[in-house]
Design a protein around this motif. Structure first.
Motif, PDB file in Angstrom:
ATOM      1  N   TYR A  85       7.487   6.803   5.440  1.00  0.00           N
ATOM      2  CA  TYR A  85       7.582   5.473   5.373  1.00  0.00           C
ATOM      3  C   TYR A  85       8.733   4.762   5.845  1.00  0.00           C
ATOM      4  O   TYR A  85       8.806   3.709   6.587  1.00  0.00           O
ATOM      5  CB  TYR A  85       7.393   5.385   3.951  1.00  0.00           C
ATOM      6  CG  TYR A  85       7.701   3.758   3.180  1.00  0.00           C
ATOM      7  CD1 TYR A  85       6.971   2.747   3.621  1.00  0.00           C
ATOM      8  CD2 TYR A  85       8.899   3.552   2.639  1.00  0.00           C
ATOM      9  CE1 TYR A  85       7.463   1.266   3.001  1.00  0.00           C
ATOM     10  CE2 TYR A  85       9.310   2.497   2.100  1.00  0.00           C
ATOM     11  CZ  TYR A  85       8.633   1.316   2.336  1.00  0.00           C
ATOM     12  OH  TYR A  85       8.806   0.121   2.028  1.00  0.00           O
ATOM     13  N   ASP A 143       0.893  -1.269   0.125  1.00  0.00           N
ATOM     14  CA  ASP A 143       0.003  -0.070  -0.052  1.00  0.00           C
ATOM     15  C   ASP A 143       0.916   1.315  -0.039  1.00  0.00           C
ATOM     16  O   ASP A 143       0.320   2.159  -0.539  1.00  0.00           O
ATOM     17  CB  ASP A 143      -0.935   0.076   1.112  1.00  0.00           C
ATOM     18  CG  ASP A 143      -2.061  -0.791   1.148  1.00  0.00           C
ATOM     19  OD1 ASP A 143      -2.207  -1.722  -0.056  1.00  0.00           O
ATOM     20  OD2 ASP A 143      -2.885  -1.037   2.074  1.00  0.00           O
ATOM     21  N   THR A 144       2.010   1.259   0.866  1.00  0.00           N
ATOM     22  CA  THR A 144       2.788   2.432   0.759  1.00  0.00           C
ATOM     23  C   THR A 144       4.348   1.860   0.386  1.00  0.00           C
ATOM     24  O   THR A 144       4.710   0.994   1.152  1.00  0.00           O
ATOM     25  CB  THR A 144       3.077   3.002   2.182  1.00  0.00           C
ATOM     26  OG1 THR A 144       1.570   3.623   2.520  1.00  0.00           O
ATOM     27  CG2 THR A 144       4.030   4.224   2.046  1.00  0.00           C
ATOM     28  N   VAL A 193       4.552   6.907  -3.335  1.00  0.00           N
ATOM     29  CA  VAL A 193       4.722   8.137  -2.556  1.00  0.00           C
ATOM     30  C   VAL A 193       4.498   9.436  -3.474  1.00  0.00           C
ATOM     31  O   VAL A 193       4.981   9.393  -4.367  1.00  0.00           O
ATOM     32  CB  VAL A 193       5.582   8.419  -1.387  1.00  0.00           C
ATOM     33  CG1 VAL A 193       5.974   7.095  -0.543  1.00  0.00           C
ATOM     34  CG2 VAL A 193       7.063   8.268  -2.312  1.00  0.00           C
ATOM     35  N   GLU A 197       6.846  11.800   2.386  1.00  0.00           N
ATOM     36  CA  GLU A 197       6.062  10.554   2.676  1.00  0.00           C
ATOM     37  C   GLU A 197       7.001   9.446   2.536  1.00  0.00           C
ATOM     38  O   GLU A 197       6.777   8.543   3.249  1.00  0.00           O
ATOM     39  CB  GLU A 197       4.723  10.214   1.636  1.00  0.00           C
ATOM     40  CG  GLU A 197       3.603  11.332   1.555  1.00  0.00           C
ATOM     41  CD  GLU A 197       2.678  10.955   0.672  1.00  0.00           C
ATOM     42  OE1 GLU A 197       2.519   9.871   0.026  1.00  0.00           O
ATOM     43  OE2 GLU A 197       1.908  11.871   0.274  1.00  0.00           O
TER      44      GLU A 197
END
Lengths: 260, 260
Positions: free
Chosen positions: B87, B72-73, B78, B83
């Motif tokens: 992360y 998802d990340t 990003v 971000e």
């Protein structure tokens, strides 16, 4: 924070100390961290201190009381400088151990010349043990030591003059002050000439000292010129050479998976 | 120990890393601490790592797995560099928390350029929080940072060329290696040109690199010349001035008793 340093040279001893103490950036004060003991013509001791201010003040206070009361061991009856370092380590531990918990540590440099002996300097760790200088490493530092160390490594040798060493210590202090706000003027400098048995050449450079300001500017210019004088980077083939020699990882952008 | 640094300049990004890891002086190895992610023409990310090697390897491994599995990340989805820093902080904390006790900390610098954005760099602390660069302080460092910082403070400005910044980083690395044996070659250097979307200009300087050897000698000579060019110390009246202004203690050699 603090920065203090001392060098034992053929010509004598140089000592430098800043004078800033702080408990947080909003609680900044000025205290001397250089303490000299000895009568002209007799043994000379100079102590530099770093660490918890309450501890260093208590230690220096105890050193003075022991001299005044003629304690069994005090600075004025030790036979060798290493005994002074042992003694200072004992006093330091005693003062630190009066309090529970962490944060009471202190480090010291004790330097000087006992009558009839050579000049010596010792760094006393918070644990009370100590090291001294050598021909290869004629200087000692306590406190915020890393910023100012590179220039000492390049310049301080036993055979340089006291004036050169003093200037080098001020440059080392300048680099430290530039990178750590908690190290600051007045800067105290002691020039002890070997066999003089006299610690009179003590100088204090205030924040307003035009010499200190000029030195900061001169060193900044000289460093920038030094950098500008370097040959340009040679890029050719460096990466290919690395790949061929197979050292380390290849570029990780050859895929996101872990290497097998 | 490790020394890594990155600077975000008008012209792009410069990153440098040593490659020495050690667990005690008798357990020294070579690992790359520079990891690049991104396809040519797309977003580019370069991660520098310092700290516990098991942690940094696990973190880089997880970053790769997340990209491969389309988590998802992950670095490739990003929208902003901050971000990526968030992360990386999360992954780092997760890996550190897999073990009880102290010593598993790691720090990272993540830098690069997301397509359509400006270049950015973030320093991710062991706690997972992060800071970025500014106009005034365009560089970030992790690991053994103090020895090499003074030259960065004087030279690294946003408007200097990539070549000047790269040379400055090598000089900074040279000062660090001289003072800390646990920082060592090969030295990896990345030159990322703004808007190139390409992290191909990666160089490795081996211990045997004649350029690195010449740079060490040239810088040593240049520094000594710079020092020799300084004006001599002005001694006059400095101590008297200090006494008059009444800052700090008078000389303690006026008597062994504590001051009243």
């Amino acid at each position: 924070m603090t920065y203090c340093a001392a060098a034992v040279l053929d010509a004598g001893i140089i000592l430098v100390a800043d004078s800033r103490t702080n408990a947080g950036v909003d609680n900044v004060s000025t205290y001397s961290k250089m303490h000299a003991f000895g009568d002209a013509g007799g043994s000379q001791f100079i102590i530099l201190s770093a660490g918890n201010l309450a501890t260093t003040q208590s230690v220096i206070g105890q050193v003075k009381i022991d001299i005044r009361h003629g304690a069994d061991t005090n600075l004025f009856n030790v036979q060798h400088m290493v005994e002074a370092a042992d003694y200072l380590g004992d006093v330091s531990l005693e003062q630190q151990n009066r309090h529970e918990g962490a944060g009471f540590e202190a480090s010291f440099i004790v330097a000087g010349q006992i009558l009839g002996h050579k000049p010596h300097a010792y760094l006393v760790y918070p644990e009370g043990n100590h090291i001294t200088t050598s021909e290869e490493t004629p200087y000692l530092q306590i406190g915020e030591l890393k910023y100012g160390q590179p220039i000492l490594d390049r310049i301080i040798q036993p055979d340089i003059s006291l004036e050169t060493a003093a200037l080098c210590f001020l440059v080392s202090m300048d680099s430290t002050m530039r990178s750590n706000l908690s190290v600051g003027p007045p800067i105290e400098l002691m020039v002890y000439e070997r066999d003089s048995q006299n610690a009179e050449r003590r100088y204090r450079f205030e924040e307003t000292s035009s010499f200190l300001r000029d030195l900061t500017l001169s060193w900044d210019n000289a460093l920038k010129k030094a950098f500008a004088s370097l040959p340009p980077i040679s890029w050719s083939g460096q990466w290919d050479q690395g790949r061929r020699e197979g050292v380390g990882e290849p570029r990780a952008d050859d895929g996101p998976g872990p290497r097998n």
